[in-house]
Design a protein around this motif. Structure first.
Motif, PDB file in Angstrom:
ATOM      1  N   HIS A 207      -4.960   6.360   0.216  1.00 55.51           N
ATOM      2  CA  HIS A 207      -3.824   5.455   0.026  1.00 55.51           C
ATOM      3  C   HIS A 207      -4.013   4.708  -1.299  1.00 55.51           C
ATOM      4  N   VAL A 208      -2.885   4.411  -1.966  1.00 56.84           N
ATOM      5  CA  VAL A 208      -2.976   3.648  -3.207  1.00 56.84           C
ATOM      6  C   VAL A 208      -2.724   2.180  -2.902  1.00 56.84           C
ATOM      7  N   LEU A 209      -3.668   1.356  -3.340  1.00 64.60           N
ATOM      8  CA  LEU A 209      -3.484  -0.083  -3.166  1.00 64.60           C
ATOM      9  C   LEU A 209      -2.639  -0.584  -4.324  1.00 64.60           C
TER      10      LEU A 209
ATOM     11  N   ILE B   4       0.863  -1.174   0.000  1.00 62.09           N
ATOM     12  CA  ILE B   4       0.000   0.000   0.000  1.00 62.09           C
ATOM     13  C   ILE B   4       0.896   1.219   0.000  1.00 62.09           C
ATOM     14  N   PHE B   5       0.639   2.164  -0.907  1.00 62.59           N
ATOM     15  CA  PHE B   5       1.402   3.409  -0.932  1.00 62.59           C
ATOM     16  C   PHE B   5       0.625   4.478  -0.188  1.00 62.59           C
ATOM     17  N   GLY B   6       1.322   5.238   0.649  1.00 68.52           N
ATOM     18  CA  GLY B   6       0.633   6.328   1.337  1.00 68.52           C
ATOM     19  C   GLY B   6       1.289   6.615   2.667  1.00 68.52           C
TER      20      GLY B   6
ATOM     21  N   GLY C 272      -1.041  -7.408 -17.238  1.00 65.21           N
ATOM     22  CA  GLY C 272      -2.108  -6.581 -16.690  1.00 65.21           C
ATOM     23  C   GLY C 272      -2.067  -5.236 -17.374  1.00 65.21           C
ATOM     24  N   LEU C 273      -3.136  -4.469 -17.215  1.00 67.94           N
ATOM     25  CA  LEU C 273      -3.177  -3.161 -17.834  1.00 67.94           C
ATOM     26  C   LEU C 273      -2.284  -2.204 -17.062  1.00 67.94           C
ATOM     27  N   SER C 274      -2.089  -1.044 -17.624  1.00 63.90           N
ATOM     28  CA  SER C 274      -1.271  -0.032 -16.971  1.00 63.90           C
ATOM     29  C   SER C 274      -1.842   0.278 -15.588  1.00 63.90           C
ATOM     30  N   GLY C 275      -0.979   0.333 -14.604  1.00 67.19           N
ATOM     31  CA  GLY C 275      -1.421   0.645 -13.254  1.00 67.19           C
ATOM     32  C   GLY C 275      -1.929  -0.551 -12.477  1.00 67.19           C
ATOM     33  N   SER C 276      -1.829  -1.728 -13.057  1.00 63.67           N
ATOM     34  CA  SER C 276      -2.349  -2.898 -12.344  1.00 63.67           C
ATOM     35  C   SER C 276      -1.358  -3.415 -11.302  1.00 63.67           C
ATOM     36  N   GLY C 277      -0.144  -2.867 -11.286  1.00 61.35           N
ATOM     37  CA  GLY C 277       0.799  -3.234 -10.225  1.00 61.35           C
ATOM     38  C   GLY C 277       1.896  -4.187 -10.661  1.00 61.35           C
ATOM     39  N   LYS C 278       2.105  -4.314 -11.971  1.00 60.98           N
ATOM     40  CA  LYS C 278       3.114  -5.254 -12.461  1.00 60.98           C
ATOM     41  C   LYS C 278       4.517  -4.846 -12.019  1.00 60.98           C
TER      42      LYS C 278
ATOM     43  N   ASP D  73      11.153  -6.265 -16.810  1.00 64.54           N
ATOM     44  CA  ASP D  73       9.994  -5.380 -16.681  1.00 64.54           C
ATOM     45  C   ASP D  73       9.710  -4.718 -18.026  1.00 64.54           C
ATOM     46  N   GLU D  74       8.705  -5.208 -18.711  1.00 68.35           N
ATOM     47  CA  GLU D  74       8.330  -4.695 -20.034  1.00 68.35           C
ATOM     48  C   GLU D  74       9.566  -4.502 -20.902  1.00 68.35           C
ATOM     49  N   ALA D  75      10.407  -5.519 -20.907  1.00 69.26           N
ATOM     50  CA  ALA D  75      11.710  -5.379 -21.543  1.00 69.26           C
ATOM     51  C   ALA D  75      11.606  -5.044 -23.025  1.00 69.26           C
TER      52      ALA D  75
ATOM     53  N   THR E 111     -11.802  -2.259  -1.809  1.00 68.23           N
ATOM     54  CA  THR E 111     -11.205  -2.230  -3.144  1.00 68.23           C
ATOM     55  C   THR E 111     -10.257  -1.044  -3.283  1.00 68.23           C
ATOM     56  N   LYS E 112      -9.527  -1.061  -4.390  1.00 71.74           N
ATOM     57  CA  LYS E 112      -8.553  -0.012  -4.655  1.00 71.74           C
ATOM     58  C   LYS E 112      -9.202   1.372  -4.677  1.00 71.74           C
ATOM     59  N   ASP E 113     -10.353   1.478  -5.366  1.00 68.17           N
ATOM     60  CA  ASP E 113     -11.012   2.775  -5.482  1.00 68.17           C
ATOM     61  C   ASP E 113     -11.542   3.254  -4.142  1.00 68.17           C
TER      62      ASP E 113
ATOM     63  N   THR F 147       4.559  -7.853 -19.051  1.00 68.44           N
ATOM     64  CA  THR F 147       4.114  -7.262 -20.306  1.00 68.44           C
ATOM     65  C   THR F 147       2.665  -6.829 -20.161  1.00 68.44           C
ATOM     66  N   HIS F 148       2.247  -5.900 -21.032  1.00 68.31           N
ATOM     67  CA  HIS F 148       0.813  -5.607 -21.062  1.00 68.31           C
ATOM     68  C   HIS F 148       0.221  -6.111 -22.380  1.00 68.31           C
ATOM     69  N   ASP F 149       1.026  -6.888 -23.093  1.00 68.22           N
ATOM     70  CA  ASP F 149       0.640  -7.338 -24.420  1.00 68.22           C
ATOM     71  C   ASP F 149       0.340  -8.834 -24.383  1.00 68.22           C
TER      72      ASP F 149
HETATM   73  N1  LIG Z   1       5.768   5.276  -5.284  1.00 70.82           N
HETATM   74  C1  LIG Z   1       4.436   5.208  -5.446  1.00 70.82           C
HETATM   75  N2  LIG Z   1       3.619   5.988  -4.712  1.00 70.82           N
HETATM   76  C2  LIG Z   1       2.274   5.923  -4.852  1.00 70.82           C
HETATM   77  N3  LIG Z   1       1.660   5.118  -5.717  1.00 70.82           N
HETATM   78  C3  LIG Z   1       2.401   4.327  -6.494  1.00 70.82           C
HETATM   79  C4  LIG Z   1       3.820   4.323  -6.398  1.00 70.82           C
HETATM   80  N4  LIG Z   1       4.315   3.428  -7.282  1.00 70.82           N
HETATM   81  C5  LIG Z   1       3.241   2.900  -7.900  1.00 70.82           C
HETATM   82  N5  LIG Z   1       2.091   3.425  -7.418  1.00 70.82           N
HETATM   83  C6  LIG Z   1       0.740   3.067  -7.817  1.00 70.82           C
HETATM   84  O1  LIG Z   1       0.625   1.672  -7.793  1.00 70.82           O
HETATM   85  C7  LIG Z   1      -0.143   1.203  -8.881  1.00 70.82           C
HETATM   86  C8  LIG Z   1       0.644   0.186  -9.655  1.00 70.82           C
HETATM   87  O2  LIG Z   1       1.729   0.806 -10.294  1.00 70.82           O
HETATM   88  P1  LIG Z   1       2.744   0.027 -11.223  1.00 70.82           P
HETATM   89  O3  LIG Z   1       3.803   0.971 -11.649  1.00 70.82           O
HETATM   90  O4  LIG Z   1       3.181  -1.203 -10.537  1.00 70.82           O
HETATM   91  O5  LIG Z   1       1.827  -0.338 -12.458  1.00 70.82           O
HETATM   92  P2  LIG Z   1       2.199  -1.129 -13.764  1.00 70.82           P
HETATM   93  O6  LIG Z   1       1.288  -2.269 -13.841  1.00 70.82           O
HETATM   94  O7  LIG Z   1       3.659  -1.391 -13.816  1.00 70.82           O
HETATM   95  O8  LIG Z   1       1.785  -0.104 -14.880  1.00 70.82           O
HETATM   96  P3  LIG Z   1       2.544   0.284 -16.240  1.00 70.82           P
HETATM   97  O9  LIG Z   1       2.089  -0.713 -17.243  1.00 70.82           O
HETATM   98  O10 LIG Z   1       2.014   1.653 -16.524  1.00 70.82           O
HETATM   99  O11 LIG Z   1       3.997   0.243 -15.984  1.00 70.82           O
HETATM  100  C9  LIG Z   1      -0.526   2.424  -9.680  1.00 70.82           C
HETATM  101  O12 LIG Z   1      -1.838   2.762  -9.327  1.00 70.82           O
HETATM  102  C10 LIG Z   1       0.427   3.490  -9.241  1.00 70.82           C
HETATM  103  O13 LIG Z   1      -0.195   4.742  -9.271  1.00 70.82           O
END
Ligand SMILES: Nc1ncnc2c1ncn2[C@@H]1O[C@H](COP(=O)(O)OP(=O)(O)OP(=O)(O)O)[C@@H](O)[C@H]1O
Ligand SMILES: [Mg+2]
Lengths: 348, 343
Positions: free
Chosen positions: A43-45, A16-18, A64-70, A192-194, A33-35, A225-227
């Motif tokens: 806090h960001v989950l 958890i970020f925050g 996973g999609l962008s922001g899914s936490g990969k 990581d998304e090499a 949930t995250k939202d 990957t997101h692909d």
């Molecule tokens: N240092 C941080 N502080 C706060 N929130 C963060 C931090 N790092 C990541 N997050 C949040 O955690 C979630 C996951 O981020 P992450 O970078 O792991 O996504 P990702 O799946 O790698 O996306 P992408 O495909 O865009 O790289 C996102 O909602 C992001 O905003």
């Protein structure tokens, strides 16, 4: 399945970020949930109860999609990010309890990383970049030169030793990135998304290179990957993330055939199933009754079978695993498999 | 009758006011003001309730002169203690300045100029710039300002060297600690905005005017700011991805600092060095007022004795030195940039 070949294991991992991650952890464990977490506590989950086993010698793809936490997840494997709760086991040991120096040894000797934006040292030559891991361990240039050059050759970068990274194209830079990771002789490679920053053709080349290297080296690779095409091409084990949680994981073919969630159905909807699905995922494991049009291998793609059948739908094939007959594939089953199933329909 | 009598009366402070009543000796300014007739004060009928205006109504109230006098007195009180510490610590600066001044002025020109050109070659590798430097120094020597120019250069070399010696580590420390950065930035701002002359005032109280460190310290304090700032900035601006890669491959903090952060921050650090040198030059001219030798002395002579020609030519000489120093440092900066121009 035996546990002894599990190389990396993630257990109940939360991030958890925050301001006060521990303070809100319980709410997440209670199912927030995250939202909701964002709205109520700001806090960001990042990761929510992740459990993944990565087997030795396999490519585990996290998608996973962008922001899914990969990226957050992969950075826990070498502790570039500290978790809020949970365990990360490497060879059965929890690396979260390790001291800084032991962790450094892990990063130098047991894990290497390849980055989306290459992250080469711009002031060092290609050779010095490839030898970065060894130089970090304290080897002099004379001592690591041969090793670094060997891996540069292996990834197809002969004679570029004294170039600087900015003089190379993106694809070549990422080859240096891969050589750098390989030269550390670590068992585990984190990617990581090499290949995401590369254009499609180069990308396919790099995927082929990776598979070729993997066939020979049998590393434990964690690939992000997101692909989906890329994921299906590379994955032995596929983990799908959404909003920081695992929605489904398993063999890619199984996920394709039985998506457990509308999110994944969306993912797989656009895929060329004929090219991705293999005979073994579609066949019946009973011996053929009646005439067979021919033999196909368990690992043939459906596309190749369709070509063999010349488009006719009333044919069936005997399926071989090596030389052993293992089942039957009818064109009817094959055609049915080409249409993605709705999970609701499947459940009904 | 002063404007603010009523204020003190209503507050019931009249007794206190009058008890401190023996007005101290008048300052020159007070006398002047009185002769002009202080009743119609400059601010019209109601003066701003300043220290002086309040003092008029209440003699026990301190005047603004008390503030400056108090500051001065305070400084004088700690001066002895301060000198005991600062004097020995800064003594090496005096030695270095004397030594370098001595060497650079006593070495014959036909040795000194080639040495300078050689240094230029090492940092720039450019014939054009070497030619330019040779021309500039030749010109200064031709009009018999060679010695003055060498003195100015000597002071700049020593001061810039010390600025880098201290400034870079300070900048590195700042880049690693947000807390330190928060504390240091206002100090740097102050050092940079304080008019250069103001540096000299407390220093004159502290050190004997015959000590070169008097102007050395002034120059260093004034010129150290850019190299500190740009080192801090440069290290903070190093690509996060590259730092992450360094971490991921298990570099120690030390390896990261010397192997990644400093090399990648070098263009910024060099830009800071360039500015530091230029500011040293500016300050060294001003510091001539407190006995710094060099071209500044001639400028000062031009002003004091109204020797227009001397002042102008010396000014021109400073411009030539400035351009030389700027070109040489910029060229070495460009060389660093070229060898690692990042994406
Ligand atoms: N240092 C941080 N502080 C706060 N929130 C963060 C931090 N790092 C990541 N997050 C949040 O955690 C979630 C996951 O981020 P992450 O970078 O792991 O996504 P990702 O799946 O790698 O996306 P992408 O495909 O865009 O790289 C996102 O909602 C992001 O905003
Ligand atoms: Mg990412």
């Amino acid at each position: 399945m035996s546990d002894d070949n599990i190389k990396v294991s993630i257990r109940h991992l939360y991030k958890i970020f925050g301001e006060d991650p521990e303070g809100v952890l319980d709410r997440v464990k209670d199912g927030m949930t995250k939202d909701e977490l964002m709205a109520e506590t700001n806090h960001v989950l990042g990761l929510n109860d992740i459990n993944v086993d990565m087997r030795e010698g396999e490519i585990t793809v996290i998608m996973g999609l962008s922001g899914s936490g990969k990226s957050t997840l992969i950075r826990h494997l070498n502790r570039l990010i500290e978790p809020t709760a949970g365990e990360v086991l490497v060879d059965g040991e929890d690396i979260l309890s390790w001291s800084e120096s032991r962790l450094r040894r892990l990063r130098r000797e047991a894990m290497s990383m390849v980055f989306q934006k290459f992250a080469l040292l711009p002031h060092r030559t290609v050779l010095e970049n490839a030898g970065m891991a060894l130089a970090t361990e304290g080897y002099k240039r004379d001592d690591y030169e041969a090793e670094a050059r060997k891996w540069l050759d292996r990834v197809g970068l002969q004679g570029q030793d004294d170039q600087y990274p900015h003089q190379l194209s993106g694809g070549m830079q990422q080859r240096v990135g891969i050589a750098r990771a390989l030269a550390s002789n670590s068992d585990i490679m984190l990617m990581d998304e090499a290949f995401s920053a590369l254009d499609p053709l180069i990308r396919t080349d790099m995927q082929d290179l990776l598979l070729e290297l993997q066939a020979e080296l049998k590393k434990t690779i964690v690939f992000i990957t997101h692909d989906l095409d890329e994921a299906l091409k590379l994955a032995d084990h596929l983990v799908i993330l959404k909003d920081g949680a695992v929605v489904q994981q398993g063999e890619p073919q199984k996920i394709l055939m039985n998506p457990s969630d509308p999110y994944i159905e969306d993912f797989v909807a656009d895929i060329n199933r004929a090219r991705v699905l293999r005979v073994r995922s579609v066949m019946e494991s009973t011996p053929p009754e009646g005439d067979c049009f021919g033999d196909v291998d368990v690992n043939d793609t459906l596309e190749s079978v369709i070509a063999r059948a010349e488009g006719a739908v009333d044919r069936q094939f005997r399926v071989l695993d090596g030389d052993k007959p293992v089942g039957t594939l009818t064109m009817v089953d094959l055609m049915r498999a080409l249409v993605p199933r709705e999970s609701s329909a499947a459940a009904a | 009758m002063a404007t603010y009598d009523g204020l003190f009366d209503t507050l019931g402070l009249r007794d206190w006011c009058d008890s401190g009543g023996e007005a101290g000796p008048m300052s020159m300014e007070d006398l002047m003001a009185q002769t002009k007739g202080s009743e119609e004060a400059a601010n019209g009928p109601v003066p701003f309730p300043s220290l002086d205006a309040l003092n008029e109504a209440c003699p026990a109230w301190p005047q603004s002169r008390d503030l400056t006098v108090g500051l001065e007195q305070g400084f004088l009180d700690i001066r002895d203690a301060l000198t005991v510490v600062v004097d020995p610590v800064t003594q090496p600066l005096s030695w270095m300045l004397r030594g370098t001044l001595d060497v650079m002025t006593s070495t014959p020109w036909y040795v000194m100029i080639p040495i300078l050109l050689l240094i230029t070659w090492f940092v720039t590798r450019s014939w054009k710039i070497i030619g330019f430097v040779a021309l500039g120094i030749g010109l200064l020597a031709f009009v018999d300002y060679y010695d003055y120019a060498m003195q100015t250069l000597a002071i700049i070399f020593v001061c810039a060297f010390i600025c880098v010696l201290f400034g870079v580590p300070i900048g590195i420390a700042m880049s690693r600690s947000d807390k330190l950065q928060r504390v240091a930035i206002p100090v740097l701002d102050m050092l940079q905005t304080l008019p250069p002359f103001v540096y000299l005032i407390p220093l004159i109280f502290l050190f004997s005017v015959t000590e070169p460190k008097l102007y050395g310290i002034a120059v260093i304090l004034y010129a150290i700011v850019p190299v500190v700032r740009l080192t801090d900035l440069g290290i903070r601006l190093v690509d996060k991805d590259v730092i992450e890669a360094a971490d991921a491959f298990g570099m120690t903090r030390r390896q990261k600092l010397f192997g990644v952060q400093i090399p990648l921050a070098l263009p910024n650090i060099m830009a800071g060095v360039n500015q530091t040198i230029m500011m040293s030059l500016a300050m060294v001219v001003i510091a001539s007022m407190v006995s710094a030798p060099g071209l500044g002395i001639l400028v000062l002579r031009g002003i004091r004795n109204l020797e227009l020609g001397v002042g102008l030519i010396a000014g021109l000489g400073i411009v030539i030195l400035a351009i030389i120093l700027d070109r040489v440092t910029k060229a070495s900066l460009a060389r660093i940039d070229a060898s690692q121009s990042s994406r």
